[in-house]
Design a protein around this motif. Structure first.
Motif, mmCIF file in Angstrom:
data_model
loop_
_atom_site.group_PDB
_atom_site.id
_atom_site.type_symbol
_atom_site.label_atom_id
_atom_site.label_comp_id
_atom_site.label_asym_id
_atom_site.label_seq_id
_atom_site.Cartn_x
_atom_site.Cartn_y
_atom_site.Cartn_z
ATOM 1 N N ALA A 178 -3.548 9.628 -5.392
ATOM 2 C CA ALA A 178 -3.400 9.850 -3.952
ATOM 3 C C ALA A 178 -4.464 9.075 -3.172
ATOM 4 C CB ALA A 178 -3.475 11.340 -3.636
ATOM 5 N N GLY A 179 -5.697 9.073 -3.687
ATOM 6 C CA GLY A 179 -6.767 8.322 -3.021
ATOM 7 C C GLY A 179 -6.502 6.828 -3.050
ATOM 8 N N TRP A 180 -6.033 6.340 -4.200
ATOM 9 C CA TRP A 180 -5.665 4.923 -4.321
ATOM 10 C C TRP A 180 -4.556 4.579 -3.339
ATOM 11 C CZ3 TRP A 180 -0.931 2.797 -5.781
ATOM 12 C CH2 TRP A 180 -0.930 1.452 -6.130
ATOM 13 N N SER A 181 -3.577 5.448 -3.222
ATOM 14 C CA SER A 181 -2.462 5.228 -2.311
ATOM 15 C C SER A 181 -2.951 5.114 -0.872
ATOM 16 C CB SER A 181 -1.451 6.373 -2.447
ATOM 17 O OG SER A 181 -0.352 6.198 -1.590
ATOM 18 N N ALA A 182 -3.900 5.958 -0.502
ATOM 19 C CA ALA A 182 -4.446 5.904 0.861
ATOM 20 C C ALA A 182 -5.186 4.591 1.098
ATOM 21 C CB ALA A 182 -5.380 7.090 1.087
ATOM 22 N N ARG A 183 -5.925 4.124 0.086
ATOM 23 C CA ARG A 183 -6.654 2.855 0.246
ATOM 24 C C ARG A 183 -5.698 1.666 0.305
ATOM 25 N NH1 ARG A 183 -9.800 5.666 -3.435
ATOM 26 N NH2 ARG A 183 -9.083 4.442 -5.226
ATOM 27 N N VAL A 184 -4.598 1.728 -0.434
ATOM 28 C CA VAL A 184 -3.575 0.680 -0.341
ATOM 29 C C VAL A 184 -2.993 0.647 1.066
ATOM 30 C CG1 VAL A 184 -1.251 0.028 -1.101
ATOM 31 C CG2 VAL A 184 -2.990 0.611 -2.791
ATOM 32 N N ALA A 185 -2.697 1.811 1.625
ATOM 33 C CA ALA A 185 -2.159 1.873 2.988
ATOM 34 C C ALA A 185 -3.139 1.262 3.984
ATOM 35 C CB ALA A 185 -1.841 3.321 3.356
ATOM 36 N N GLU A 186 -4.429 1.537 3.823
ATOM 37 C CA GLU A 186 -5.438 0.942 4.706
ATOM 38 C C GLU A 186 -5.460 -0.571 4.574
ATOM 39 O OE1 GLU A 186 -9.068 2.797 3.579
ATOM 40 O OE2 GLU A 186 -8.512 4.776 4.363
ATOM 41 N N ALA A 187 -5.347 -1.057 3.330
ATOM 42 C CA ALA A 187 -5.345 -2.504 3.107
ATOM 43 C C ALA A 187 -4.130 -3.163 3.749
ATOM 44 C CB ALA A 187 -5.371 -2.795 1.601
ATOM 45 N N VAL A 188 -2.976 -2.504 3.676
ATOM 46 C CA VAL A 188 -1.771 -3.048 4.301
ATOM 47 C C VAL A 188 -1.931 -3.078 5.820
ATOM 48 C CG1 VAL A 188 0.690 -2.642 4.715
ATOM 49 C CG2 VAL A 188 -0.244 -2.387 2.413
ATOM 50 N N ASN A 189 -2.434 -2.006 6.392
ATOM 51 C CA ASN A 189 -2.594 -1.952 7.847
ATOM 52 C C ASN A 189 -3.562 -3.017 8.351
ATOM 53 O OD1 ASN A 189 -0.761 0.124 8.262
ATOM 54 N ND2 ASN A 189 -2.294 1.735 8.038
ATOM 55 N N ALA A 190 -4.539 -3.375 7.527
ATOM 56 C CA ALA A 190 -5.490 -4.412 7.916
ATOM 57 C C ALA A 190 -4.841 -5.789 7.991
ATOM 58 C CB ALA A 190 -6.662 -4.447 6.932
ATOM 59 N N LEU A 191 -3.651 -5.948 7.416
ATOM 60 C CA LEU A 191 -2.970 -7.244 7.407
ATOM 61 C C LEU A 191 -2.123 -7.476 8.648
ATOM 62 C CD1 LEU A 191 -1.896 -7.382 3.643
ATOM 63 C CD2 LEU A 191 -3.780 -8.610 4.759
ATOM 64 N N ASP A 192 -1.989 -6.468 9.504
ATOM 65 C CA ASP A 192 -1.301 -6.623 10.789
ATOM 66 C C ASP A 192 0.114 -7.176 10.591
ATOM 67 O OD1 ASP A 192 -1.126 -6.460 13.570
ATOM 68 O OD2 ASP A 192 -1.841 -8.513 13.844
ATOM 69 N N ALA A 193 0.911 -6.464 9.800
ATOM 70 C CA ALA A 193 2.225 -6.969 9.392
ATOM 71 C C ALA A 193 3.284 -6.807 10.471
ATOM 72 C CB ALA A 193 2.676 -6.234 8.134
ATOM 73 N N ASP A 194 4.222 -7.754 10.480
ATOM 74 C CA ASP A 194 5.435 -7.607 11.283
ATOM 75 C C ASP A 194 6.475 -6.792 10.511
ATOM 76 O OD1 ASP A 194 4.715 -9.348 13.568
ATOM 77 O OD2 ASP A 194 4.681 -10.897 12.018
ATOM 78 N N ILE A 195 6.580 -7.061 9.223
ATOM 79 C CA ILE A 195 7.541 -6.378 8.347
ATOM 80 C C ILE A 195 6.790 -5.932 7.099
ATOM 81 C CG2 ILE A 195 9.622 -6.658 6.929
ATOM 82 C CD1 ILE A 195 10.442 -8.932 8.877
ATOM 83 N N VAL A 196 7.038 -4.701 6.664
ATOM 84 C CA VAL A 196 6.496 -4.220 5.396
ATOM 85 C C VAL A 196 7.674 -3.838 4.505
ATOM 86 C CG1 VAL A 196 4.988 -2.586 4.211
ATOM 87 C CG2 VAL A 196 4.412 -3.350 6.532
ATOM 88 N N ILE A 197 7.605 -4.298 3.262
ATOM 89 C CA ILE A 197 8.671 -4.060 2.275
ATOM 90 C C ILE A 197 8.099 -3.290 1.103
ATOM 91 C CG2 ILE A 197 10.135 -5.203 0.545
ATOM 92 C CD1 ILE A 197 10.374 -7.547 2.550
ATOM 93 N N HIS A 198 8.822 -2.271 0.664
ATOM 94 C CA HIS A 198 8.556 -1.679 -0.646
ATOM 95 C C HIS A 198 9.776 -1.983 -1.501
ATOM 96 C CE1 HIS A 198 7.558 0.855 -3.978
ATOM 97 N NE2 HIS A 198 6.485 1.351 -3.394
ATOM 98 N N ALA A 199 9.564 -2.784 -2.554
ATOM 99 C CA ALA A 199 10.683 -3.304 -3.345
ATOM 100 C C ALA A 199 11.047 -2.432 -4.544
ATOM 101 C CB ALA A 199 10.374 -4.724 -3.815
ATOM 102 N N GLY A 200 10.738 -1.140 -4.487
ATOM 103 C CA GLY A 200 11.247 -0.217 -5.495
ATOM 104 C C GLY A 200 10.279 0.168 -6.589
ATOM 105 N N ASP A 201 10.716 1.120 -7.427
ATOM 106 C CA ASP A 201 9.881 1.774 -8.431
ATOM 107 C C ASP A 201 8.679 2.417 -7.761
ATOM 108 O OD1 ASP A 201 11.597 1.198 -10.471
ATOM 109 O OD2 ASP A 201 10.185 0.016 -11.648
ATOM 110 N N ILE A 202 9.006 3.275 -6.815
ATOM 111 C CA ILE A 202 7.949 3.929 -6.050
ATOM 112 C C ILE A 202 7.179 4.926 -6.898
ATOM 113 C CG2 ILE A 202 9.488 5.735 -5.133
ATOM 114 C CD1 ILE A 202 7.938 5.531 -2.524
#
Length: 407
Positions: free
Chosen positions: A191-215
């Motif tokens: 869960a902590g790793w997941s939160a840090r991944v979300a922070e890293a994604v938000n820092a990239l200022d994305a127009d589109i975010v994709i999760h390509a499966g095997d969640i």
């Protein structure tokens, strides 16, 4: 006389009428193959480390033999307890770690054996040769496992890549697409790793975010805490998700519903349009290629449905979990397919085995005249908590209008 349903005569015939082994025999054969593979995986490291002329004192040989024998005997039960109906996360953690350790030991035992043969041919090493190789295999394996565990558990590095899409309108030039894949939330609480991944994604200022499966490996209820940080991910134009093959081991529809609950757009054989600067991009997704065999009603990879109603003049970014779907994508004139599934092999040299099943293991590739495919090495890991020579990634694809360098 017509055979009754389930009778040996029916089970022993193919639909074409040609004979095939009875189901019970096929199961026994399959079980025999698994047993042989397991024996080989455990025997070769034991032989390399403790036998093969190493000359260790008897207590060392005895302890090593007992450890490997107990390890081998317990492994099938741990796998059954961890990944069967019982679903014990504790058993799964031990079984998965065992599988990773044994695979690395087996790989380097094979390489050590080849070195041993070369040294014998060269007449180098003498009586201590086997022991030296055993020590080298143990040290190299330990270092790779420690490093591989660190690589698996850390927040992935960002891989940045420009992708030129000739049909992309100028208004969408520079569109930032962040790709996640294969998070595999599972027996290890991340869960902590997941939160840090979300922070890293938000820092990239994305127009589109994709999760390509095997969640995840497990149900939405069981992995609720680990998946919750995905709801904090931001994007300007869209956040989309497609199912992977592992969703079909559990509750695929439940994961589609869970991702919708977290604010993502599930692309269940459908598409959405994103627009900027007067130009549009079709963002489509299909179910995993294993969906139809799951027996879940309404689930199968269907590109026709995914593109139904889309303007054929618009460029298409297709999300499909497995790279091998690119054959259908190329036939359908897709501009760019984004996939995961391969993990880049995860633990070398497994990438060579993955390549047998998939056209690409990682990176950007071209298929046919129009279609490009980006295959992510994945954001998390499956099973063994190790990544050896196959680092995880968060991918930032910057879409560029017009022709670019040949891929």
């Amino acid at each position: 006389m017509q055979a009754e349903a389930g009778s040996p005569s029916e089970d022993g015939l193919r639909s074409s009428g040609s004979p095939r082994p009875p189901r019970s025999l096929r199961r026994r054969l399959g079980g025999g193959v698994v047993l042989i593979v397991l024996l080989l995986l455990f025997f070769l490291p034991w032989w390399t480390l403790f036998a093969s002329g190493t000359g260790w004192p008897f207590p060392v040989l005895l302890v090593g033999t007992v450890v490997f024998a107990a390890w081998l005997a317990s492994f099938p039960f741990l796998m059954a307890a961890g990944h069967g109906r019982r679903g014990s996360d504790r058993a799964a953690r031990v079984a998965d770690s065992t599988l990773g350790v044994v695979w690395v030991l087996f790989t380097w035992s094979v390489l050590g054996g080849l070195v041993h043969l070369v040294l014998i041919g060269l007449g180098v090493g003498g009586a201590g040769r086997a022991r030296s190789i055993a020590v080298a295999v143990a040290v190299i394996s330990a270092v790779l496992l420690a490093w591989g565990h660190h690589e698996a558990m850390r927040v992935p590095r960002v891989r940045r890549l420009d992708v030129h899409v000739p049909r992309l309108g100028g208004g969408l030039d520079g569109t930032r697409v962040v790709v996640l894949a294969d998070t595999h939330f599972g027996p290890i609480d991340r869960a902590g790793w997941s939160a840090r991944v979300a922070e890293a994604v938000n820092a990239l200022d994305a127009d589109i975010v994709i999760h390509a499966g095997d969640i995840a490996d497990g149900t939405p209820a069981r992995r609720r805490e680990q998946s919750a940080p995905l709801g904090t991910i931001r994007s300007r134009l869209a956040k989309v998700y497609v199912t992977g093959n592992h969703e079909y081991f559990g509750e695929a529809q439940g994961w589609l519903d869970r991702m919708a609950e977290l604010g993502w757009e599930p692309l269940h054989n459908r598409h959405v349009m994103v627009e900027r600067g007067g130009d549009a991009l079709v963002l489509a997704g299909v179910d995993d290629v294993t969906a139809e065999s799951s027996g879940l009603a309404g689930h199968r990879a269907n590109l026709v449905d995914a593109l139904a109603g889309a303007d054929p003049e618009r460029p298409v970014l297709l999300v499909a979990h497995q790279p091998k779907y690119v054959a259908q994508a190329a036939a359908g004139g897709i501009d760019l397919q984004v996939s995961g599934h391969t993990h880049g092999g995860q633990i070398w040299p497994f990438n060579f085995l993955v390549r047998i099943d998939q056209p690409v293991v990682r990176g950007l590739s071209r298929h046919g005249e129009r279609t490009q495919l980006y295959t992510s090495r994945g954001t998390g890991f499956w099973g063994p908590p190790f990544r050896v020579f196959a680092p995880s990634e968060i991918t930032l694809l910057t879409l560029r209008a017009g022709d670019g360098p040949t891929t």
